[in-house]
Scaffold this active site. Structure first.
Site: not given
Ligand code: PLP
Length: 376
Positions: A48, A147, A269, A315
Site C-alpha cells: 500500500k 479500526r 530562516y 522547503m
C-alpha cells in the site's frame, strides 16, 4: 483540450537534487527471512501507499521472483495500478474495503475487496448471487483494534446464515494486530484468542493475522498467510531488539553551494541560529517538500563524517555545518547521505519523533530513483 496532465518526469541523475536508491535485493532477502520464519504458512506482501513510498510495482515484481503471489494495497486506485503492472494472475486484496458503487470495477480488474462491514458483505453477495458466480473476497474481523472490520459475533452470524454468504467466494478471513511491536502487550494474546475462536466456523478460507511484527510474536500468530509490509522495507519489526532486516533505502542529497560565514552571521530562516564563531556551510538540495521533517535536527554524512544541520530546514534545502571536514573537501555536486549505512530509517524517524513508516511514505517525488538487485 484540458486533458489529464502527465506526471512530471523524474529528474535525471545529473539534474536531481537527491537520489533515492532502493535495494530490491534487500527487499527479497527480507522476504526470504520472513518466509523462513513462517515455516508452513505463506508470506504475502503489503505494498500500500505505493510500496511504503518505494514503488509498489518494482517491489511486487521483485517479490514475485521469490514466489510471492498475494499482495495487499489500501485503496482501489492502488489496486488498479498494481493490476496493470502485474498482469492477471496475481492475487491483490484491497484493505480499505468496498466503496459503494465500485463492485463492478473490482470484478473487472480481478481485485478482491477486504469486506469490512455488513453492508459491504451484502453488496458483494448481491453481486455474485444472481450470476451464480460468487466472486472472491476477504472478510476482516475486528478482534480488538477498533479500526476496520466486523466484530467476531457478527461474522459468526453471517456464517450461520447460508443465504448471505452463498454469493461470496470467501478466500480469506483476516484481522489486524494493534500492538504487535510490543511483544508482551496483553492485547496480542487477546486478539489471538478471539481470532482462533473463529476457526471452527470456517472450512475453506485462509486465515491471516500477522503483520511484520506479528510474525515475530511466534508461530501461533502465523495461521495460513502473513501480511508483512514494514519489515520488507528494512524497518525494524522488533524495536526492542537489534534489527534483523537488511536496509533497503539510501537517500543522498546534492550539495548545491558552499560558503564560509563569520561569527555573528544569521543562518537560515528566522536566523534560528546565529554563528558563534566562523563556520563553513554547505547547502543541500532537499527539504521538507521532499518529505524531510522540518522539525528534524539531524545530520548528514559525507565519507563517514557527520555534518549537523544548522538553522531551519527549508522547503527545498538544508544548510549543513561542514567545519568538521578539511577546507575544500566538500564542493557543489558532491552527495551527502541522509538515510543509509550511517543513519537508518528508524534512527531518522526517532530523531523526528515519528516512526519509520511515516518517513518512508512521506518521501517526495523529486528524487532520481535507482533500483538495484531486482532480478538477480
Ligand atoms: C499496513 C498493514 C499491514 C502491514 O503492516 P506492517 O506493520 O507494515 O507489516 C498488514 N495488515 C494490515 C491490515 C495493514 O493495514
Amino acid at each position: 483540450m484540458a486533458g489529464k496532465e502527465p506526471l512530471p518526469a523524474e529528474p535525471s541523475r545529473a539534474a536531481a537534487g537527491a537520489i533515492l536508491t532502493i535495494d530490491l535485493g534487500a527487499v527479497r532477502f527480507n522476504y526470504r527471512l520472513l518466509a523462513r520464519m513462517l515455516g508452513g504458512a505463506r508470506c504475502g506482501a503489503v505494498v500500500k501507499a505505493d510500496g511504503y513510498g518505494l514503488g509498489a510495482a518494482p517491489i511486487a515484481q521483485a517479490l514475485i521472483h521469490e514466489g510471492c503471489d498475494t499482495f495487499f494495497v489500501a485503496h482501489l486506485s492502488e489496486g488498479l495500478a498494481l493490476r496493470a503492472a502485474l498482469g492477471p494472475d496475481i492475487v491483490i486484496y484491497v484493505l480499505n474495503g468496498l466503496p459503494p458503487g465500485t463492485e463492478r470495477t473490482f470484478v473487472d480488474a480481478g481485485l478482491r475487496p477486504v469486506l469490512n462491514s455488513a453492508e459491504q458483505i451484502r453488496a458483494w453477495d448481491d453481486l455474485g448471487r444472481p450470476s451464480l458466480r460468487p466472486q472472491p473476497a476477504a472478510i476482516q474481523v475486528d478482534t480488538g483494534m477498533a479500526r476496520l472490520g466486523l466484530p467476531p459475533e457478527d461474522v459468526v452470524r453471517f456464517t450461520e446464515d447460508a443465504r448471505i454468504l452463498a454469493g461470496i467466494q470467501l478466500t480469506l478471513v483476516m484481522s489486524h494486530l494493534a500492538c504487535a511491536d510490543v511483544p508482551d502487550h496483553p492485547a496480542n494474546a487477546q486478539q489471538l484468542k478471539r481470532f482462533q475462536g473463529l476457526r471452527p466456523w470456517f472450512a475453506g478460507p485462509d486465515f491471516s493475522l500477522a503483520n511484520s511484527s506479528g510474525i515475530f510474536l511466534g508461530t501461533d500468530w502465523h495461521f495460513d498467510l502473513a501480511r508483512p509490509g514494514a519489515a520488507l522495507y528494512g524497518i525494524n519489526p522488533t524495536p526492542h531488539l537489534p534489527n534483523p532486516m537488511q536496509p533497503v533505502v539510501r537517500l543522498e542529497a546534492r550539495v548545491i553551494q558552499t560558503r564560509s560565514v563569520k561569527a555573528g552571521a544569521g543562518i537560515g530562516y528566522g536566523h534560528a541560529l546565529v554563528a558563534e564563531a566562523p563556520v563553513r556551510l554547505a547547502t543541500i538540495a532537499l527539504g521538507y517538500a521532499d518529505g524531510w521533517p522540518r522539525r528534524l535536527n539531524g545530520a548528514a554524512f559525507f565519507k563517514g563524517t557527520a555534518l549537523p544541520f544548522v538553522g531551519r530546514v527549508s522547503m527545498d534545502s538544508i544548510i549543513l555545518d561542514v567545519s568538521a571536514l578539511p577546507e575544500g573537501a566538500i564542493a557543489p555536486g558532491d552527495l551527502v547521505e541522509l538515510i543509509g549505512p550511517h543513519r537508518t530509517v528508524d534512527e531518522v524517524a526517532a530523531d523526528a519523533g515519528t516512526i519509520g513508516y511515516e518517513i518512508l511514505t512521506g518521501l517526495g517525488n523529486r528524487f532520481h530513483r535507482v533500483y538495484t538487485g531486482g532480478d538477480a
